[in-house]
Structures are given as structure tokens and as C-alpha cells.
Motif scaffolding. Structure first.
Motif, mmCIF file in Angstrom:
data_model
loop_
_atom_site.group_PDB
_atom_site.id
_atom_site.type_symbol
_atom_site.label_atom_id
_atom_site.label_comp_id
_atom_site.label_asym_id
_atom_site.label_seq_id
_atom_site.Cartn_x
_atom_site.Cartn_y
_atom_site.Cartn_z
ATOM 1 N N ASP A 315 69.196 42.762 -16.226
ATOM 2 C CA ASP A 315 70.245 43.597 -15.641
ATOM 3 C C ASP A 315 69.800 45.045 -15.506
ATOM 4 O OD1 ASP A 315 71.871 41.372 -15.523
ATOM 5 O OD2 ASP A 315 72.954 41.843 -17.388
ATOM 6 N N GLY A 317 66.805 45.955 -14.899
ATOM 7 C CA GLY A 317 65.690 46.031 -13.969
ATOM 8 C C GLY A 317 64.330 46.184 -14.622
ATOM 9 N N LYS A 318 64.245 45.946 -15.920
ATOM 10 C CA LYS A 318 62.965 46.100 -16.622
ATOM 11 C C LYS A 318 62.090 44.851 -16.525
ATOM 12 C CE LYS A 318 64.746 49.562 -19.836
ATOM 13 N NZ LYS A 318 65.063 49.909 -21.253
ATOM 14 N N THR A 320 62.012 40.881 -14.104
ATOM 15 C CA THR A 320 62.575 40.216 -12.933
ATOM 16 C C THR A 320 62.880 38.760 -13.263
ATOM 17 O OG1 THR A 320 60.456 39.423 -12.063
ATOM 18 C CG2 THR A 320 61.121 41.675 -11.475
#
Length: 718
Positions: A315, A317-318, A320
């Protein structure tokens, strides 16, 4: 010379006269046939992709971290079972706190003893037996073989591994992998990479150069990969500044890239600390997936688990969803490839094979116990008056930790020796000097109890050394039996005693083999897979402890994440084990490959199929071995190469072939081994490839690294 002739006559009189010399046989060093999974990787990969499209993100996350400490969650709608992962290399470790465990499992001799057999076929039998017991116990994944290179003798886990030489380890490991996996059990090669001691292993940073990694610390893994190994476990330590289990360099670039591994990569238990790095490193499965907040010493690391952090990291974005898919796919692919969607893991019919497994364990001990010294004390006639004393006489010596296997129907040393020698053997726990002098032969048992999680001193207690020296003064026929998982210091008394048998950890029935060797019923044929130094300061890794640090015992320090980082620089480079001792001209107490027999052997007629090697054309090396004694026995032809002139530092000798042969008295055998360009090569860091330089190579064949008996010259031309 007179003393030598007397020793030979002692042995000949014991065993009797010779028969007619049989016809010569031919023995070849045979390549292993790699394991092929029931479902190809290509097909299982497609199937896994299909399954992934039907799973939610949350369901996929459940697959990439362990559950209940030793399990991987299944997917019921795809008929993928929950997987139980169990230790270890020398048999099935029964976890008494878990339900549904095997009632018993065979305690095999430890792997370093298996390596001492120098018998790859036996490694396959040994591993097949363990794989079958896994199937009987509903174990899908064996957390073995352990295969870290023996760098320092103090390493508490040396007993789990296959010695100091990457070629020997590779031949044993590839057969082990095939043996386990042919039963339908997944083999897990461990610990990748450079986990070569146990002293604060989690806080150790192994600083290893690229050439050394490729020549010493990965060839056994590469052999297992080429043999079809389906899983690899990363190690606790850091490698060149990053924990192995979360290092993209170690996992993606080296293991999956350069070595070509296509299977599942899992972490060791509580060995990764950054979930972002873990997920993006190439690791597929984080174990155990939960629980370190409850373990003293690890609680300071907090919640570092993949399963509990992956959704949040996604969530934010660290990471995928592709990262999660890659991990989940490899977990699914393992079960699909092994055919577990079509069959049960558990097969209780294998419970009927335990008697066969016990025979394999016993034969392993017979071939792996090493006779280091024999000044006419062995074999011992059954009419001799024998005094047995020392440690591990009434209890079984074994290694501890996750590899420990308790076994069943334990045969103690006292049990075995009483059965072999009857009333002529007396066991006295604390003999008097008079007891020693009155015996015809004194057998003294000593050793160590090595353990995962901490290292042990190379030196024996001073009281043990003094006891042995005193006994040898009182009785010239003193035989010492060493029970240990690695080398120990024997220099204070080695030349005073009449004999030394290195029995390692013999397993639940291996003391039978030990008694047979002492009586002469079994002729010893084990060869050291390590060098045993005279003193620890002689060894290449002697300075691995921080200045002022002392060895410890117990799990508390192993879990201490507040201990300062230890940088251990592998300054010896490729000069590990005998490579170090030979190149630096340091004489060990007992050399790599050393091991005596009651028989005598002669090596002759070394020939090369060509004096020149070029391109990829192999050269065949042949020689004859003759059993020149009147006793049946086994010998190991060990082939080493020496680069006469090189642009880089190369060892004086490098093992590149071996063959163990069993010969009847008077029998001659022809031995064939092959050499290729790769065998003459070193790893070139500039080209990132293996490189052979034109010039002469000595071809050296003998029965130990320090006992070369025949030699020839081979020239490489481009």
C-alpha cells in the motif's frame, strides 16, 4: 625398518594366507544422474501462474511466510497441501512439541563421517534412507543437506557438513540430493553463503572475495543445483555487509543468476530483519514467518516478518504485487513440480524399510571411521585382556541443535565391545595405574559434544591430555578413540599412543562398526575429509574471533542481536584446508585424505590418454591399484592437479577426482578418471568466468594429499 616389518608380520599372522590373484577389474568415477521432478519446471511454472490469477493478494501473502514455525500453508482449492519442513542432514529430527511426528527415526552417522567414506554411492543410499523416513513421517521438505565448507575446526556445526574440499563435498552432495529427491522428498541445500562458524553467527559479517566464493564456497552448491536440488536455505550471517537472506547480491545475482538455481529459496529461522529487502532480494519464503517477539535476544528487532508487513508495504508503494507474485509462485511451483497436487506426502509403507536404513547407517560407520595411527596395536586379538575406559562408553556421543537425531535401539560403545570381545573386555570408569599396566590393551574414549549455535575449543581439556599421556606411559598398547564433529588437538599425545581411531559421531548402531574395526572383522577404509592441524594457530581462519572474545556455550548469546558486528575477513582466499597447509608449507598433524588400512596397496602405471589437453576434449587418467597384502580392503585413489606456473596464486594441490575401490587380497584394479579444461581452471574475476592458462600441470595421484605415489605431466594448449 625392523619395527615396520614387525608390524606387517603382526597383521599378516592375524589374517592368514592369500588366495589366488583374481582378474583385474575396471573402476570409473561415474557422474550422477540428475533428478528430474515428476512435473517439469516449465509445466509447473505455467500451472503456478494459472493458480496465481485465482488468488487474492492476501492469499498470496499467506504463502510467502511460514506458519506454526515449521509449516508452509497449502491452498486447499488447488489441492496443494500444507508442507512440513523438518531437519536435518543426518536423519529426521523429531520435534516432540509437535503432533503427528514419527515415533522413531534412525540416527545415522554424522555427515562429516559420511564424507570420510569417500563413497558417493553410499551418500546416495544414506540420503535415500532419510528421504524414505521423511515420507513415512509426512515430511515434504528435508532441511538438508548441510554443506558449508570446513574453514575452522572450532565450528560447532562441522559435524553436519562434508569437510574442507569443494570437490569432495560436491560429489557427496549431488548424490545426497538425488537420493533424497528420488523418494519424493524435497532436499534443501544450506546454508548459503559463508556460514563457516557459529560464534555469534547472526552478527558475523563474512568478507569474502569473488574468486574465493566461486572456487571454495559455491562449487558444492553448484553441484547440488546441477543434480536437481529443489530448495536452498540462506544463512544467518552477513556476506560482504548484508545479511544473506535479504541480499539481492547473494540470492538474485549469485545463486539464481550465476549459479542458475531455479527452485525455492527460503531463509533460515529468524535471519532476516528488513521486510522490504527480504521481499526484493529474490528470497521466496521467509521462515518461520512469526514469533521472534517472544524469543529473548531477538525481541529488540520487533516485527520484521514478511507476512505481517507485506500488505502495508504494498500500500505504501515500497514493494510491488509482482514481488509478492514472484515469491508465491515459487512456493506453489515447488509443490506442483514434486507432484504433491496428485499424491499424498505421507506414505507409511516406508515404515517397513527401517531395518534396511539401519544397515545403511551401519555400513556408513564401517566405511567412515578413520584409522589415523597404528603402531602394531590393531587389530586386537580376542584373546587379549582389554581395558576400556573414558567418555561416551555408556552414552552415545552426538552433535546437538536442529541436526540432533536421538535414534532408537542405541548400541553404546560398551554394548558393542562386550558383544565383540566378551569377557576379555573390562570396562572401568576410573581405573588405577595397576589396572592399566595389567591390561594387554587399553582403549581410551575421548571427545566433544559439538552443537549448533556455538563453537567449541580445538584444544581438549588439559586433564584429558594428561590422562592419555599417563596411560600411554603405563601401557604401550594404548588405543585412543576420538568422538567429535571436527578436528581436535591431539599433538600433546599423538606420538605417544599406539593407535588413534577417529570415530566422529557414529550414529545409533555405529559402535558395532567401531568394535569390528578394533577386532579386525572390518578393515578400516575411512579417509579424512579435513586436515587436522597441530595447533589451532596454524589454521587459515585461526583469528576469526574478535580480540579479547572468548567462546561461549548456550543459546542466549546466539540470540544476542546487541552483540557488536564481527567483521571476519577471509584473508586466506582460496587457500582453505590442505590448500593452505601445502602452499604455506605448514605440516598438519594429519593431512587431508589420510586414513590407514590393515591392508597395503600399490599404485602403478599412471597414464594419460593424451599428454595435451585443449578446448573441451577430456583427458582420461588411468592407473592400477594392487592390494599387496593378504587382507581384503579398500583404498581411495585421490587425483590432484598442480598448476606449475600461474598468473594468480593457486594452491600447490587441488583435488579433481577420486575413486574408492574394494579389492580382495592380491587383486589389481584399473582406475579411470577424467580431467577437463574446467578442472584446470581458476575463476577469473575480470572476465567473470573460469579460465585455464596454457602451460604444464602436474597430475598427482596418491592415497592422501601428502602421500602422492604416482605423477605425470599434462599440458594445456589453447
Amino acid at each position: 625398518m625392523k619395527y615396520l616389518l614387525t608390524c606387517i608380520m603382526c597383521t599378516l599372522l592375524f589374517f592368514g594366507c592369500a588366495d589366488k590373484k583374481p582378474d583385474m577389474k575396471t573402476f570409473k568415477e561415474e557422474p550422477v544422474k540428475p533428478f528430474s521432478p515428476p512435473v517439469s519446471y516449465e509445466e509447473s511454472s505455467k500451472k503456478a501462474d494459472e493458480f496465481l490469477t485465482q488468488l487474492s493478494v492476501e492469499e498470496k501473502i499467506e504463502l510467502i511466510g511460514g506458519h506454526n514455525w515449521f509449516f508452509v500453508k497449502g491452498v486447499e482449492k488447488f489441492n496443494i497441501p500444507q508442507l512440513y519442513l523438518s531437519d536435518a542432514t543426518q536423519g529426521v529430527h523429531i520435534r516432540k512439541d509437535l503432533s503427528g511426528q514419527l515415533e522413531k527415526s534412525t540416527a545415522f552417522p554424522c555427515p562429516i563421517l559420511l564424507a570420510s567414506t569417500w563413497n558417493p554411492d553410499l551418500s546416495k543410499q544414506y540420503a535415500t534412507s532419510i528421504g524414505e523416513q521423511c515420507r513415512a513421517g509426512d515430511i515434504a521438505v528435508l532441511l538438508g543437506p548441510g554443506m558449508n565448507i570446513y574453514r575452522v575446526s572450532q565450528n560447532g556445526r562441522n559435524f553436519e557438513y562434508f569437510g574442507e574440499d569443494p570437490y569432495l563435498a560436491g560429489r557427496m552432495v549431488e548424490n545426497y540430493v538425488v537420493g533424497v529427491q528420488n523418494t519424493g522428498t524435497v532436499a534443501t541445500m544450506k546454508h548459503f553463503l559463508a556460514n563457516n562458524h557459529e560464534f555469534h553467527r547472526r552478527m558475523t559479517n563474512a568478507i569474502v572475495d569473488e574468486r574465493t566464493i566461486h572456487e571454495i564456497y559455491t562449487p558444492a552448491f553448484k553441484a547440488g543445483i546441477d543434480a536437481g536440488a529443489m530448495a536452498v536455505m540462506t544463512s544467518y550471517n552477513m556476506v560482504n555487509g548484508e545479511w544473506a537472506g535479504q541480499s539481492k547480491t547473494v540470492i538474485t545475482n549469485l545463486l539464481k543468476g550465476q549459479l542458475g538455481f531455479k527452485g525455492l529459496v527460503m531463509s533460515d529461522w529468524w535471519s532476516v530483519w528488513d521486510p522490504v529487502k527480504t521481499i526484493t532480494s529474490g528470497l521466496d519464503l521467509e521462515m518461520p514467518g512469526e514469533g521472534n517477539m517472544d524469543i529473548p535476544g531477538l525481541e529488540i528487532m520487533g516485527d520484521v516478518y514478511v507476512r505481517s508487513n507485506a500488505k502495508r508495504l504494498l500500500d505504501e508503494g515500497k514493494i510491488t504485487e509482482n514481488d509478492i507474485d514472484r515469491m508465491a509462485k515459487n512456493v506453489l511451483k515447488l509443490s506442483i513440480a514434486m507432484g504433491l497436487t496428485e499424491r499424498e506426502v505421507k506414505d507409511e509403507s516406508f515404515l517397513n524399510k527401517f531395518t534396511e536404513h539401519e544397515k545403511v547407517a551401519l555400513n556408513t560407520a564401517r566405511e567412515g571411521i578413520v584409522l589415523l595411527r597404528n603402531e602394531c596395536v590393531l587389530p586386537v586379538s580376542k584373546d587379549k585382556k582389554i581395558l576400556l575406559t573414558g567418555d561416551f562408553v555408556e552414552e552415545l556421543a552426538r552433535g546437538g541443535g536442529s541436526a540432533e537425531v536421538e535414534g532408537y535401539d542405541i548400541v553404546t560403545m560398551l554394548d558393542a565391545f562386550k558383544a565383540e570381545f566378551g569377557d576379555n573386555l573390562t570396562y572401568i570408569e576410573n581405573p588405577t595405574n595397576e589396572d592399566f599396566t595389567e591390561a594387554d590393551v587399553v582403549i581410551v574414549s575421548i571427545g566433544t559434544l559439538d552443537n549448533e549455535g556455538w563453537d567449541k575449543p580445538f584444544e581438549l581439556p588439559e586433564e584429558t591430555n594428561e590422562k592419555i599421556k599417563n596411560i600411554s606411559t603405563l601401557n604401550g598398547n594404548t588405543l585412543v578413540i576420538v568422538n567429535a564433529g571436527g578436528g581436535v588437538e591431539m599433538t600433546p599425545w599423538a606420538n605417544d599412543v599406539a593407535g588413534i581411531l577417529y570415530s566422529w559421531y557414529v550414529g545409533q548402531n555405529g559402535n558395532i562398526a567401531l568394535a569390528e574395526i578394533v577386532s579386525g572383522k572390518t578393515n578400516p577404509s575411512g579417509k579424512l575429509p579435513i586436515s587436522i592441524e597441530k595447533q589451532f594457530s596454524d589454521s587459515p581462519g585461526a583469528n576469526y574471533l574478535p580480540e579479547g572474545a572468548e567462546l561461549y556455550a548456550g543459546w542466549a548469546e546466539d540470540m544476542n542481536m546487541q552483540y557488536p558486528q564481527i567483521d571476519v575477513e577471509y584473508k586466506e582466499g582460496v587457500l582453505v584446508g590442505y590448500r593452505w597447509y601445502e602452499t604455506k608449507k605448514i605440516q598438519p598433524l594429519y593431512a587431508f585424505g589420510h586414513g590407514l588400512s590393515y591392508a597395503t596397496f600399490e599404485f602403478n602405471d599412471l597414464q594419460l590418454s593424451s599428454a595435451i589437453i585443449k578446448d573441451e576434449e577430456p583427458v582420461t587418467v588411468t592407473l592400477t591399484i594392487t592390494n599387496t597384502s593378504e587382507i581384503d580392503g579398500a583404498e581411495v585413489a585421490q587425483l590432484y592437479i598442480q598448476d606449475v606456473e600461474a598468473s594468480v596464486i593457486r594452491p600447490v594441490k587441488e583435488l579433481k577426482g577420486f575413486k574408492k575401490v574394494f579389492l580382495a587380497k592380491g587383486e589389481t584394479a584399473l582406475i579411470e578418471m577424467e580431467l577437463t579444461k574446467k578442472d584446470l581452471s581458476f575463476y577469473d574475476v575480470d572476465s567473470k568466468s573460469w579460465k585455464a592458462e596454457p602451460g604444464d600441470f602436474k597430475i598427482l595421484v596418491g592415497n592422501a594429499s601428502d602421500k602422492i605415489l604416482v605423477e605425470a605431466t599434462l599440458t594445456y594448449v589453447e
